[in-house]
Design an enzyme around this catalytic site. Structure first.
Site, PDB file in Angstrom:
ATOM      1  N   GLY A  11      -2.060   4.881  -4.738  1.00 37.96           N
ATOM      2  CA  GLY A  11      -1.944   3.428  -4.701  1.00 37.96           C
ATOM      3  C   GLY A  11      -1.229   2.929  -5.935  1.00 37.96           C
ATOM      4  O   GLY A  11      -1.230   3.597  -6.973  1.00 37.96           O
ATOM      5  N   GLN A  59       1.079  -2.934 -12.315  1.00 37.94           N
ATOM      6  CA  GLN A  59       1.313  -1.681 -13.045  1.00 37.94           C
ATOM      7  C   GLN A  59       2.784  -1.439 -13.361  1.00 37.94           C
ATOM      8  O   GLN A  59       3.103  -0.635 -14.230  1.00 37.94           O
ATOM      9  CB  GLN A  59       0.777  -0.484 -12.235  1.00 37.94           C
ATOM     10  CG  GLN A  59      -0.738  -0.490 -12.119  1.00 37.94           C
ATOM     11  CD  GLN A  59      -1.198   0.652 -11.248  1.00 37.94           C
ATOM     12  OE1 GLN A  59      -1.250   0.526 -10.031  1.00 37.94           O
ATOM     13  NE2 GLN A  59      -1.513   1.780 -11.855  1.00 37.94           N
ATOM     14  N   CYS A 108      -6.232   6.739 -12.286  1.00 30.42           N
ATOM     15  CA  CYS A 108      -5.279   5.629 -12.240  1.00 30.42           C
ATOM     16  C   CYS A 108      -3.978   6.064 -12.909  1.00 30.42           C
ATOM     17  O   CYS A 108      -4.015   6.671 -13.981  1.00 30.42           O
ATOM     18  CB  CYS A 108      -5.870   4.428 -12.971  1.00 30.42           C
ATOM     19  SG  CYS A 108      -4.797   2.995 -12.989  1.00 30.42           S
ATOM     20  N   LEU A 109      -2.846   5.742 -12.289  1.00 30.89           N
ATOM     21  CA  LEU A 109      -1.554   6.096 -12.883  1.00 30.89           C
ATOM     22  C   LEU A 109      -1.364   5.426 -14.243  1.00 30.89           C
ATOM     23  O   LEU A 109      -0.589   5.906 -15.061  1.00 30.89           O
ATOM     24  CB  LEU A 109      -0.407   5.714 -11.935  1.00 30.89           C
ATOM     25  CG  LEU A 109      -0.364   6.472 -10.600  1.00 30.89           C
ATOM     26  CD1 LEU A 109       0.737   5.915  -9.708  1.00 30.89           C
ATOM     27  CD2 LEU A 109      -0.157   7.961 -10.830  1.00 30.89           C
ATOM     28  N   HIS A 127      -9.625  -0.879  -5.961  1.00 32.76           N
ATOM     29  CA  HIS A 127      -9.062  -0.498  -7.260  1.00 32.76           C
ATOM     30  C   HIS A 127      -7.739  -1.230  -7.506  1.00 32.76           C
ATOM     31  O   HIS A 127      -7.526  -1.801  -8.585  1.00 32.76           O
ATOM     32  CB  HIS A 127      -8.877   1.033  -7.268  1.00 32.76           C
ATOM     33  CG  HIS A 127      -8.195   1.583  -8.469  1.00 32.76           C
ATOM     34  ND1 HIS A 127      -8.793   2.486  -9.327  1.00 32.76           N
ATOM     35  CD2 HIS A 127      -6.937   1.393  -8.970  1.00 32.76           C
ATOM     36  CE1 HIS A 127      -7.942   2.799 -10.296  1.00 32.76           C
ATOM     37  NE2 HIS A 127      -6.801   2.157 -10.099  1.00 32.76           N
ATOM     38  N   HIS A 144      -6.392  -4.446 -10.191  1.00 31.24           N
ATOM     39  CA  HIS A 144      -5.193  -4.523 -11.044  1.00 31.24           C
ATOM     40  C   HIS A 144      -4.561  -5.916 -10.980  1.00 31.24           C
ATOM     41  O   HIS A 144      -4.094  -6.432 -11.997  1.00 31.24           O
ATOM     42  CB  HIS A 144      -4.138  -3.504 -10.588  1.00 31.24           C
ATOM     43  CG  HIS A 144      -4.341  -2.111 -11.102  1.00 31.24           C
ATOM     44  ND1 HIS A 144      -4.369  -1.817 -12.448  1.00 31.24           N
ATOM     45  CD2 HIS A 144      -4.498  -0.932 -10.455  1.00 31.24           C
ATOM     46  CE1 HIS A 144      -4.537  -0.496 -12.591  1.00 31.24           C
ATOM     47  NE2 HIS A 144      -4.629   0.059 -11.401  1.00 31.24           N
TER      48      HIS A 144
HETATM   49 NI    NI Z   1      -4.909   2.080 -10.972  1.00 38.26          NI
END
Ligand code: NI
Length: 168
Positions: free
Chosen positions: A46, A51, A91-92, A133, A137
Site C-alpha cells: 500500500g 508518503q 511501512c515503506l 494504515h 497516513h
Molecule cells: Ni505506511
C-alpha cells in the site's frame, strides 16, 4: 511512468493532513500511475499520497501475493467497521521496522474512482489492515504512533543505527 521518492520517518512532511481530491484530471491519472509503479517497485502492499509528498486524499493498495489486484481509493471514508484483529505491520516510510497494531477486522469503505465515481467496497483481513494504515497516513499518522513510548524509543534507536550504517 516514473518512480516517486518515498518520505521516511521522522520527516515532518509525513505529518501533513491531506485535503480532498477535487480535480479528476490527467494530472491525477499520472499521479496514480506513478504511485502504482512506486508501490510495486518498493514491494509494498500500500502507498498513500502523503508518503510521496502529495497531500491529497488518495491511496493505492495491492495485498495479493501475485500483485494482480490493484486497488485505488480516492477520498476514502470508512462507513462501517466491525471486529478487531492484530497484525504485524511495516511501512515503506519506516523501513526495517515491524510491530503489532490492533485494528478493525472488517470495513465498509466509500471512495471515488479515477473517473470520480463513488463506490463502496467491503474489506477484511490484510486488506482492512492496509486500508486503515494508509488512511492514517492521509491524517499524518504513522503505525509507530500506536506503540508504547518505550517501544517507540526502541524503534527510533534502531532507525538511527540503520541510518548510521547506511552512511558508513
Ligand atoms: Ni505506511
Amino acid at each position: 511512468m516514473s518512480q516517486l521518492s518515498i518520505l521516511e520517518y521522522p520527516d515532518p512532511r509525513l505529518r501533513t493532513i491531506a485535503t480532498p481530491v477535487v480535480d479528476f484530471n490527467e494530472a491525477l491519472e499520472i499521479l496514480v500511475n506513478n504511485m502504482r509503479e512506486t508501490m510495486y517497485q518498493a514491494n509494498g502492499i500500500g502507498l498513500a499520497a502523503t508518503q510521496v509528498d502529495i497531500h491529497q486524499r488518495l491511496l493505492v493498495m495491492d495485498v495479493s501475493a501475485e500483485q494482480d489486484d490493484f486497488m485505488l481509493f480516492i477520498n476514502p471514508e470508512i462507513i462501517a467497521r466491525d471486529g478487531l484483529q492484530t497484525h504485524e505491520e511495516g511501512c515503506l516510510s519506516v523501513p526495517g521496522i515491524f510491530a503489532n497494531v490492533k485494528r478493525a477486522e472488517q470495513l465498509k469503505v466509500r471512495a471515488q474512482s479515477l473517473a470520480g465515481e463513488t463506490f463502496e467496497k467491503d474489506l477484511d483481513g490484510l486488506a482492512a489492515v492496509c486500508l486503515q494504515h494508509e488512511m492514517d497516513h492521509l491524517q499524518g499518522k504513522l503505525f509507530v504512533d500506536y506503540l508504547s513510548p518505550l517501544k517507540r524509543a526502541m524503534v527510533n534507536k534502531k532507525l538511527e543505527k540503520q541510518r548510521r550504517q547506511e552512511v558508513t
